[in-house]
Design a protein around this motif. Sequence first.
Motif, short mmCIF file in Angstrom:
data_model
loop_
_atom_site.label_atom_id
_atom_site.label_comp_id
_atom_site.label_asym_id
_atom_site.label_seq_id
_atom_site.Cartn_x
_atom_site.Cartn_y
_atom_site.Cartn_z
N ASP A 80 0.82 -1.10 -0.05
CA ASP A 80 -0.04 0.04 0.05
C ASP A 80 1.01 1.35 -0.07
O ASP A 80 0.40 2.25 -0.45
N GLN A 81 1.90 1.22 0.69
CA GLN A 81 2.87 2.35 0.63
C GLN A 81 4.13 2.25 -0.59
O GLN A 81 4.99 3.37 -0.17
N LEU A 116 9.15 4.87 5.19
CA LEU A 116 7.66 4.34 5.40
C LEU A 116 7.28 3.88 6.97
O LEU A 116 8.28 3.37 7.59
#
Length: 221
Positions: free
Chosen positions: A116-117, A128
Amino acid sequence: MSEPVDWAIDGTPMSPRYGDCYRSRGGGLAQARQVFMAGCGLPDRWRLQPAHTVLETGFGLGLNFLALWQAWRTDAGRPRMLHVVSVEAHPVAAADLLRGCAGWPELRPLAEQLADQWWGLLPGVHRLSFEHGRVLLTLGIGDAAALLPELSLTLFGWTLNAFWIGAFTTVIVTGVYTVFGGMRAIMSTATPQAVIILFGSFVITAIGLSKLGGWGELVAT
Protein backbone atom coordinates in the motif's frame (compact mmCIF):
# COMPACT_ATOMS: atom_id res chain seq x y z
CA MET A 1 9.62 2.03 -14.04
CA SER A 2 9.59 -1.05 -11.78
CA GLU A 3 12.26 -3.73 -12.08
CA PRO A 4 10.88 -6.79 -13.93
CA VAL A 5 10.87 -10.15 -12.16
CA ASP A 6 10.80 -13.53 -13.88
CA TRP A 7 8.98 -16.29 -12.00
CA ALA A 8 10.12 -19.90 -12.37
CA ILE A 9 7.61 -22.73 -12.52
CA ASP A 10 8.27 -23.55 -8.86
CA GLY A 11 7.55 -19.93 -7.87
CA THR A 12 11.16 -18.85 -7.43
CA PRO A 13 11.65 -15.17 -8.36
CA MET A 14 14.50 -14.50 -10.80
CA SER A 15 16.26 -11.28 -11.75
CA PRO A 16 16.58 -10.88 -15.54
CA ARG A 17 19.14 -8.13 -14.98
CA TYR A 18 21.54 -10.31 -12.99
CA GLY A 19 20.44 -13.79 -14.08
CA ASP A 20 20.13 -14.94 -10.48
CA CYS A 21 17.50 -15.90 -7.90
CA TYR A 22 16.22 -13.38 -5.37
CA ARG A 23 16.24 -16.18 -2.78
CA SER A 24 16.84 -19.90 -2.42
CA ARG A 25 14.39 -22.20 -4.20
CA GLY A 26 11.49 -23.15 -1.94
CA GLY A 27 13.13 -21.94 1.26
CA GLY A 28 12.97 -18.18 1.14
CA LEU A 29 11.41 -17.59 4.56
CA ALA A 30 13.65 -20.17 6.22
CA GLN A 31 16.64 -18.48 4.60
CA ALA A 32 15.49 -15.09 5.89
CA ARG A 33 15.18 -16.45 9.41
CA GLN A 34 18.31 -18.61 9.51
CA VAL A 35 20.74 -16.47 7.54
CA PHE A 36 19.52 -12.88 7.92
CA MET A 37 17.86 -12.87 11.33
CA ALA A 38 19.95 -15.49 13.11
CA GLY A 39 23.05 -13.98 11.53
CA CYS A 40 22.13 -10.68 13.20
CA GLY A 41 21.47 -12.41 16.52
CA LEU A 42 17.74 -11.74 16.30
CA PRO A 43 15.35 -11.80 18.00
CA ASP A 44 17.49 -12.29 21.13
CA ARG A 45 19.56 -9.16 20.52
CA TRP A 46 16.63 -6.75 20.52
CA ARG A 47 14.89 -8.03 23.65
CA LEU A 48 14.35 -5.58 26.49
CA GLN A 49 15.66 -2.69 24.36
CA PRO A 50 13.63 0.48 23.80
CA ALA A 51 14.56 0.50 20.09
CA HIS A 52 16.52 -1.59 17.63
CA THR A 53 17.96 -0.68 14.20
CA VAL A 54 18.87 -3.13 11.43
CA LEU A 55 20.86 -2.19 8.30
CA GLU A 56 20.35 -4.21 5.11
CA THR A 57 22.10 -3.43 1.81
CA GLY A 58 19.63 -5.09 -0.60
CA PHE A 59 15.85 -4.94 -0.09
CA GLY A 60 14.90 -7.16 -3.05
CA LEU A 61 11.35 -8.49 -2.66
CA GLY A 62 11.26 -7.45 0.99
CA LEU A 63 11.22 -10.96 2.45
CA ASN A 64 13.86 -10.21 5.08
CA PHE A 65 11.95 -7.11 6.16
CA LEU A 66 8.64 -8.99 6.35
CA ALA A 67 10.21 -11.86 8.32
CA LEU A 68 11.75 -9.36 10.73
CA TRP A 69 8.48 -7.47 11.13
CA GLN A 70 6.53 -10.69 11.71
CA ALA A 71 9.03 -11.83 14.35
CA TRP A 72 8.79 -8.44 16.07
CA ARG A 73 5.00 -8.74 16.17
CA THR A 74 5.05 -12.13 17.87
CA ASP A 75 7.86 -11.49 20.36
CA ALA A 76 6.72 -10.50 23.85
CA GLY A 77 10.19 -9.11 24.55
CA ARG A 78 10.31 -6.95 21.43
CA PRO A 79 11.65 -3.38 21.50
CA ARG A 80 9.14 -0.57 21.45
CA MET A 81 10.48 0.56 18.07
CA LEU A 82 11.99 -1.42 15.19
CA HIS A 83 13.83 0.62 12.55
CA VAL A 84 15.00 -1.11 9.36
CA VAL A 85 17.33 0.76 7.00
CA SER A 86 17.71 -0.74 3.54
CA VAL A 87 18.98 0.18 0.09
CA GLU A 88 17.66 -1.04 -3.27
CA ALA A 89 18.99 0.02 -6.65
CA HIS A 90 16.17 -1.54 -8.68
CA PRO A 91 12.81 -1.64 -6.81
CA VAL A 92 10.25 -4.14 -8.08
CA ALA A 93 6.50 -3.59 -8.50
CA ALA A 94 4.13 -3.85 -5.54
CA ALA A 95 2.46 -6.85 -7.18
CA ASP A 96 5.79 -8.72 -7.11
CA LEU A 97 6.19 -7.93 -3.41
CA LEU A 98 2.86 -9.66 -2.80
CA ARG A 99 3.63 -12.57 -5.11
CA GLY A 100 7.01 -13.02 -3.43
CA CYS A 101 5.40 -14.07 -0.13
CA ALA A 102 2.55 -16.10 -1.61
CA GLY A 103 3.81 -19.30 0.01
CA TRP A 104 3.68 -17.87 3.53
CA PRO A 105 0.16 -16.71 4.49
CA GLU A 106 1.39 -15.38 7.83
CA LEU A 107 3.26 -12.68 5.91
CA ARG A 108 0.40 -11.69 3.62
CA PRO A 109 -1.21 -9.01 5.88
CA LEU A 110 2.19 -7.37 6.37
CA ALA A 111 3.01 -7.56 2.66
CA GLU A 112 -0.29 -5.86 1.84
CA GLN A 113 0.54 -2.98 4.18
CA LEU A 114 3.97 -2.68 2.57
CA ALA A 115 2.46 -2.77 -0.94
CA ASP A 116 0.00 0.00 0.00
CA GLN A 117 2.95 2.36 0.64
CA TRP A 118 5.09 1.04 -2.22
CA TRP A 119 4.64 3.91 -4.68
CA GLY A 120 6.45 7.06 -5.77
CA LEU A 121 9.83 5.49 -5.03
CA LEU A 122 12.02 7.92 -6.92
CA PRO A 123 15.81 7.88 -6.39
CA GLY A 124 16.61 9.08 -2.90
CA VAL A 125 15.64 8.19 0.66
CA HIS A 126 12.06 7.37 1.69
CA ARG A 127 10.46 6.69 5.08
CA LEU A 128 7.65 4.14 5.40
CA SER A 129 5.82 3.84 8.72
CA PHE A 130 3.85 0.89 10.13
CA GLU A 131 2.31 -0.18 13.43
CA HIS A 132 1.47 3.43 14.35
CA GLY A 133 5.09 4.47 13.91
CA ARG A 134 6.59 1.61 15.90
CA VAL A 135 8.00 -0.12 12.81
CA LEU A 136 9.91 2.16 10.45
CA LEU A 137 11.47 1.38 7.09
CA THR A 138 14.00 3.87 5.78
CA LEU A 139 14.47 2.86 2.15
CA GLY A 140 17.17 4.29 -0.07
CA ILE A 141 16.48 3.96 -3.80
CA GLY A 142 19.71 3.97 -5.78
CA ASP A 143 23.23 2.61 -5.67
CA ALA A 144 24.40 1.70 -2.18
CA ALA A 145 27.83 3.24 -2.75
CA ALA A 146 26.19 6.60 -3.45
CA LEU A 147 23.47 6.44 -0.78
CA LEU A 148 25.32 5.07 2.24
CA PRO A 149 27.58 8.15 2.58
CA GLU A 150 24.39 10.22 3.01
CA LEU A 151 23.16 8.15 5.94
CA SER A 152 23.89 8.76 9.60
CA LEU A 153 22.55 6.14 12.02
CA THR A 154 22.46 5.90 15.77
CA LEU A 155 23.11 2.37 17.04
CA PHE A 156 23.48 1.54 20.74
CA GLY A 157 23.99 5.25 21.44
CA TRP A 158 26.74 5.62 18.80
CA THR A 159 26.31 7.83 15.73
CA LEU A 160 27.64 6.01 12.68
CA ASN A 161 28.68 7.95 9.59
CA ALA A 162 29.53 6.56 6.16
CA PHE A 163 32.97 5.33 7.29
CA TRP A 164 31.58 3.12 10.05
CA ILE A 165 28.61 1.95 7.97
CA GLY A 166 31.00 0.93 5.20
CA ALA A 167 33.30 -0.82 7.67
CA PHE A 168 30.48 -2.80 9.27
CA THR A 169 29.05 -3.68 5.85
CA THR A 170 32.46 -5.00 4.74
CA VAL A 171 32.75 -7.16 7.84
CA ILE A 172 29.20 -8.53 7.46
CA VAL A 173 29.55 -9.29 3.74
CA THR A 174 32.93 -10.95 4.28
CA GLY A 175 31.49 -13.07 7.11
CA VAL A 176 28.46 -14.18 5.11
CA TYR A 177 30.65 -15.05 2.13
CA THR A 178 33.07 -17.00 4.32
CA VAL A 179 30.40 -19.05 6.10
CA PHE A 180 27.90 -19.65 3.30
CA GLY A 181 29.84 -19.31 0.08
CA GLY A 182 33.57 -19.52 0.46
CA MET A 183 34.34 -21.98 3.25
CA ARG A 184 35.40 -24.76 0.88
CA ALA A 185 37.55 -22.39 -1.15
CA ILE A 186 39.21 -20.99 1.94
CA MET A 187 39.99 -24.47 3.23
CA SER A 188 41.64 -25.43 -0.06
CA THR A 189 43.50 -22.15 -0.66
CA ALA A 190 43.87 -20.71 2.81
CA THR A 191 47.15 -18.87 2.37
CA PRO A 192 46.34 -16.94 -0.85
CA GLN A 193 42.89 -15.95 0.38
CA ALA A 194 44.27 -14.86 3.74
CA VAL A 195 46.73 -12.57 1.97
CA ILE A 196 44.00 -11.16 -0.30
CA ILE A 197 41.58 -10.55 2.57
CA LEU A 198 44.24 -8.91 4.77
CA PHE A 199 45.49 -6.76 1.91
CA GLY A 200 41.94 -5.76 0.96
CA SER A 201 41.13 -4.86 4.57
CA PHE A 202 44.30 -2.76 4.76
CA VAL A 203 43.41 -0.90 1.56
CA ILE A 204 39.82 -0.25 2.68
CA THR A 205 41.03 0.99 6.07
CA ALA A 206 43.69 3.21 4.47
CA ILE A 207 41.17 4.74 2.06
CA GLY A 208 38.67 5.34 4.87
CA LEU A 209 41.28 7.01 7.09
CA SER A 210 42.43 9.13 4.16
CA LYS A 211 38.87 10.32 3.54
CA LEU A 212 38.54 11.26 7.22
CA GLY A 213 41.86 13.08 7.28
CA GLY A 214 43.90 10.51 9.18
CA TRP A 215 43.81 8.62 12.47
CA GLY A 216 43.71 11.82 14.47
CA GLU A 217 40.48 12.91 12.81
CA LEU A 218 38.97 9.46 13.43
CA VAL A 219 39.76 9.68 17.13
CA ALA A 220 38.41 13.22 17.26
CA THR A 221 35.06 12.13 15.81
